[in-house]
Design a protein around this motif. Structure first.
Motif, PDB file in Angstrom:
ATOM      1  N   ALA A   1       0.643  -1.362   0.049  1.00 29.08           N
ATOM      2  CA  ALA A   1       0.023   0.131  -0.129  1.00 29.08           C
ATOM      3  C   ALA A   1       0.779   1.355   0.061  1.00 29.08           C
ATOM      4  O   ALA A   1       1.866   1.136   0.728  1.00 29.08           O
ATOM      5  N   PRO A   2       0.543   2.314  -0.711  1.00 29.38           N
ATOM      6  CA  PRO A   2       1.292   3.419  -0.849  1.00 29.38           C
ATOM      7  C   PRO A   2       1.222   4.213   0.769  1.00 29.38           C
ATOM      8  O   PRO A   2       0.029   4.092   1.254  1.00 29.38           O
ATOM      9  N   LEU A   3       2.247   4.832   0.991  1.00 26.92           N
ATOM     10  CA  LEU A   3       2.181   5.784   2.188  1.00 26.92           C
ATOM     11  C   LEU A   3       2.828   7.145   1.841  1.00 26.92           C
ATOM     12  O   LEU A   3       4.054   7.262   1.729  1.00 26.92           O
ATOM     13  N   PRO A   4       2.062   8.251   1.318  1.00 22.06           N
ATOM     14  CA  PRO A   4       2.787   9.382   0.908  1.00 22.06           C
ATOM     15  C   PRO A   4       3.650  10.110   2.008  1.00 22.06           C
ATOM     16  O   PRO A   4       3.465   9.770   3.314  1.00 22.06           O
ATOM     17  N   GLU A   5       4.225  11.146   1.471  1.00 18.79           N
ATOM     18  CA  GLU A   5       5.338  11.541   2.370  1.00 18.79           C
ATOM     19  C   GLU A   5       4.978  12.182   3.595  1.00 18.79           C
ATOM     20  O   GLU A   5       5.464  12.230   4.671  1.00 18.79           O
ATOM     21  N   SER A   6       3.473  12.914   3.423  1.00 16.29           N
ATOM     22  CA  SER A   6       3.022  13.572   4.477  1.00 16.29           C
ATOM     23  C   SER A   6       2.740  12.692   5.631  1.00 16.29           C
ATOM     24  O   SER A   6       3.192  13.034   6.987  1.00 16.29           O
ATOM     25  N   LEU A   7       2.329  11.446   5.379  1.00 19.25           N
ATOM     26  CA  LEU A   7       2.001  10.565   6.420  1.00 19.25           C
ATOM     27  C   LEU A   7       3.369   9.792   6.914  1.00 19.25           C
ATOM     28  O   LEU A   7       3.475   9.718   8.243  1.00 19.25           O
ATOM     29  N   ARG A   8       4.293   9.624   6.119  1.00 20.04           N
ATOM     30  CA  ARG A   8       5.570   9.150   6.655  1.00 20.04           C
ATOM     31  C   ARG A   8       6.154  10.194   7.713  1.00 20.04           C
ATOM     32  O   ARG A   8       6.661   9.808   8.826  1.00 20.04           O
ATOM     33  N   ASN A   9       5.917  11.600   7.554  1.00 21.52           N
ATOM     34  CA  ASN A   9       6.408  12.345   8.299  1.00 21.52           C
ATOM     35  C   ASN A   9       5.565  12.475   9.718  1.00 21.52           C
ATOM     36  O   ASN A   9       6.372  12.406  10.518  1.00 21.52           O
ATOM     37  N   ILE A  10       4.299  12.329   9.614  1.00 21.65           N
ATOM     38  CA  ILE A  10       3.621  12.263  10.642  1.00 21.65           C
ATOM     39  C   ILE A  10       3.952  10.831  11.797  1.00 21.65           C
ATOM     40  O   ILE A  10       4.035  11.099  12.892  1.00 21.65           O
ATOM     41  N   TYR A  11       4.399   9.894  11.175  1.00 25.21           N
ATOM     42  CA  TYR A  11       4.850   8.663  11.937  1.00 25.21           C
ATOM     43  C   TYR A  11       6.347   8.807  12.318  1.00 25.21           C
ATOM     44  O   TYR A  11       6.909   8.064  12.726  1.00 25.21           O
ATOM     45  N   GLY A  12       6.933   9.766  11.710  1.00 25.86           N
ATOM     46  CA  GLY A  12       8.211  10.084  11.764  1.00 25.86           C
ATOM     47  C   GLY A  12       9.123   9.017  11.351  1.00 25.86           C
ATOM     48  O   GLY A  12      10.309   8.668  12.033  1.00 25.86           O
ATOM     49  N   ILE A  13       8.928   8.494  10.020  1.00 25.99           N
ATOM     50  CA  ILE A  13       9.540   7.395   9.578  1.00 25.99           C
ATOM     51  C   ILE A  13      11.038   7.920   8.943  1.00 25.99           C
ATOM     52  O   ILE A  13      11.053   8.905   8.107  1.00 25.99           O
ATOM     53  N   LYS A  14      12.046   7.188   9.001  1.00 20.57           N
ATOM     54  CA  LYS A  14      13.355   7.325   8.513  1.00 20.57           C
ATOM     55  C   LYS A  14      13.354   6.397   7.436  1.00 20.57           C
ATOM     56  O   LYS A  14      13.135   5.285   7.452  1.00 20.57           O
TER      57      LYS A  14
END
Length: 493
Positions: free
Chosen positions: A33-46
Motif C-alpha cells: 500500500a502507498p504511504l505518502p510523504e506527509s504520512l511518513r512524516n507524521i509517523y516520524g519514519i526514516k
C-alpha cells in the motif's frame, strides 16, 4: 549509521550484498500500500541507512550480532505483500532483504516433508510439489510473490489449504531462526508458534520445514447466489466439509474484475472451491457440496477450475484499475460476513470497492476489502486512509480481529489481546532487550490509540485541513517531529 559502521557491515556480507543507493533504499521502504510523504512524516519514519542481502543463515546471524552490539535497528522483509506497514523500516538502520535465502533445501517424499529457505516464493514450492504428486497444507493467495518467511511472519492463518489442514503454523515441523543477538535457534513445532505472526520483531526466520501431503483427485465447484444471505448460508455449510480451497467474491469486486477482462457473474455473491479425495470420498463430498449450495446456481466445473487457476490474480487485477489500492483485512466468523457486507455497502457508498474472502480455520474467513486509491490526490487519499481505523472497529464489532498488525494496527493490540498483550511485551523484552528488531511493530505502539483515533477522525471529516497541517509540519525538522512522537509512542530509537 556511521560511514564506518556501513563499511564494517560490508565486510560481513560482502560488498556485492550491500547498498546505500537512495533508489534501492526507497524501493525497500514501503509495502503493497502507498504511504505518502506527509504520512511518513507524521509517523516520524526514516529511510533505512543501508540495505543488505544475506545469502545464508550465517550471514544473517553475523548481521544481527553486529547490529545488536551497535544498537542499530534491523527490519527483515520478504516480498512486502502486506498493506499494514509491517515491512517498513521506520527507524532507519538496516533493511534486510531475505530473497537470496530462496532454496528448496530438502524434499523427502517418504517422510512427507520439505525444507525451504525463508526467501523462497510459495509458488515455486507449489509447482515443485505438484509436479511430484504432493501438495502443501497451506499457502497465501499472493503465492507468486509472497515468501515463506514473510507469510509465517504475518500469521499464516487464512489461505489455500487452511480450511482442510488448519492454520499453516500447524504444518511447521521446525524453523531455523536467528535471534536478535545473532544466536541460531532451531525450533520444534510448538516453539515455532512464538515466531509465527511476530512480524520479524523477535528474530529472523531463515528456514522452515513443512509437512506435505499426497495430491489427491480434485473436483472444482463454482456457484452464484441471488442474495448474500443465501451465499453466506452455503458458505457456512461448505467450510464444515473442509475443502482445500474456498473463496467468495462479492458483486462489487466481480463487476470491477470484469472491467479488466474477467468474466464473473453479476449476482450478489459467488463461491468458488475445490475438494479432494479418492473416487469414492469425492462422490460423497460432492453430494455434500451440492446440498450446501442448493439455493445457488452451479456455474460448471470448467469455469470453477479457471477461477482456481486465477486464484493468485484477484488483487493484482483489481490494482490495474488503480493506479493503486488499499487492502484492509479482517478475520471474522462466517455468519458475520452477511452483516459485514451490508454495513460496508453503507460505509463505502462513495468508493470503488469490493470484497474477496479466503477461508480460514475454525469457521472463520479473512475478508479482504479492496478499495481503489490514488495517492496523488492527496485530500481524497487521506480520507481513504482513515478507513484503517474503520476496519478495526468492524473487526471488533463482528467478533473478529485484524489480519496482520504492522505499523498501522499496533494501537489496537491491547484491546485485541487483553492480558495476553502484557505477556507478549514480556517476551519481546526478554528476547530483544535492546529493541533492535523491526521497531514500532506488534507490541510497540508507535502512536497511542487516542492520537490515532483523533487523527483518523479528522482525516474522515476535514481531510483538507489535516493535509494543510501535515504540509506545515513537513517544514519542521524530522528530529523535532520524532522527539514529539517519542514523548507518547514506542519503538522510537
Amino acid at each position: 549509521m556511521t560511514h564506518q559502521e556501513v563499511l564494517e557491515l560490508s565486510q560481513i556480507v560482502g560488498e556485492e550484498r550491500i547498498t546505500s543507493d537512495e533508489i534501492d533504499l526507497l524501493l525497500h521502504s514501503g509495502d503493497l500500500a502507498p504511504l505518502p510523504e506527509s504520512l511518513r512524516n507524521i509517523y516520524g519514519i526514516k529511510l533505512p541507512d543501508t540495505l543488505v542481502f544475506p545469502q545464508d543463515v550465517e550471514q544473517v546471524s553475523a548481521v544481527l550480532k553486529f547490529a545488536n552490539q551497535k544498537d542499530i535497528p534491523v527490519t527483515p522483509r520478504g516480498a512486502a505483500t502486506t498493506a499494514t506497514g509491517a515491512a517498513i523500516p521506520v527507524e532507519g538502520g538496516i533493511a534486510m532483504d531475505l530473497f537470496r535465502l530462496n532454496e528448496i533445501v530438502e524434499f523427502n517424499p517418504q517422510d512427507e516433508y520439505i525444507t525451504v529457505g525463508a526467501g523462497c516464493p510459495w509458488k515455486r514450492i507449489i509447482d515443485f510439489l505438484e509436479n511430484r504428486g504432493f501438495q502443501l497444507g497451506g499457502y497465501p493467495s499472493s503465492a507468486p510473490s509472497a515468501t515463506v518467511g514473510g507469510w509465517f511472519g504475518a500469521g499464516a492463518s487464512a489461505g489455500v489449504g487452511v480450511p482442510q489442514y488448519g492454520p499453516a503454523g500447524e504444518q511447521v515441523i521446525s524453523m531455523e531462526v536467528v535471534l536478535p543477538d545473532g544466536k541460531i535457534y532451531n525450533t520444534g513445532p510448538r516453539e515455532s508458534w512464538l515466531f509465527i505472526g511476530s512480524e520479524g520483531t523477535l528474530g529472523v526466520i531463515c528456514e522452515v520445514t513443512l509437512k506435505i501431503y499426497p495430491k489427491p483427485e480434485r473436483k472444482f465447484f463454482m456457484y452464484d447466489f441471488d442474495s448474500i444471505d443465501a451465499g453466506v448460508k452455503a458458505l457456512d455449510g461448505l467450510w464444515r466439509l473442509k475443502p482445500y480451497f474456498l473463496t467468495t467474491i462479492n458483486s462489487g469486486l466481480a463487476s470491477m474484475l470484469n472491467e479488466v477482462g474477467m468474466h464473473m457473474s453479476s449476482k450478489p455473491l459467488i463461491i468458488v472451491g475445490m475438494v479432494g479425495g479418492d473416487e469414492e470420498s469425492l462422490k460423497t463430498r460432492w453430494r455434500s457440496v451440492e446440498k450446501a449450495c442448493m439455493e445457488g446456481s452451479f456455474l460448471g466445473e470448467k469455469p470453477a477450475e479457471e477461477e482456481w487457476e486465477n486464484r493468485f490474480k484477484v488483487g493484482l487485477s483489481f490494482k490495474t484499475l488503480g493506479p493503486s489500492l488499499m487492502a484492509l483485512e479482517i478475520r471474522i466468523p462466517v455468519p458475520e460476513l452477511l452483516p459485514l457486507l451490508n454495513e460496508l455497502e453503507d460505509i463505502l457508498r462513495n468508493e470503488r470497492w469490493g470484497v474477496e474472502t479466503l477461508q480460514g480455520d475454525h469457521g472463520t474467513v479473512c475478508a479482504v476489502i479492496y478499495m481503489l486509491a490514488d495517492e496523488r490526490e492527496k485530500v481524497a487519499f487521506l480520507n481513504k486512509f482513515s478507513y484503517i481505523i474503520t476496519a478495526a472497529r468492524l473487526a471488533f464489532k463482528h467478533k473478529g480481529f485484524l489480519f496482520g498488525v504492522g505499523l498501522h494496527n499496533t494501537s489496537h493490540m491491547n484491546a485485541l489481546h487483553g492480558e495476553a498483550f502484557h505477556f507478549m511485551r514480556l517476551i519481546k523484552n526478554k528476547i530483544d532487550p535492546r529493541e533492535i528488531m523491526n521497531p514500532s511493530k506488534t507490541v510497540q505502539v508507535r502512536m497511542p490509540f487516542f492520537m490515532l483515533a483523533m487523527s483518523m477522525g479528522m482525516m474522515r471529516g476535514v481531510p483538507g485541513l489535516v493535509l494543510f497541517g501535515m504540509e506545515l509540519a513537513s517544514y519542521l525538522p524530522l528530529g523535532l517531529l520524532r522527539f514529539g512522537l517519542g514523548l507518547m509512542g514506542e519503538g522510537i530509537k
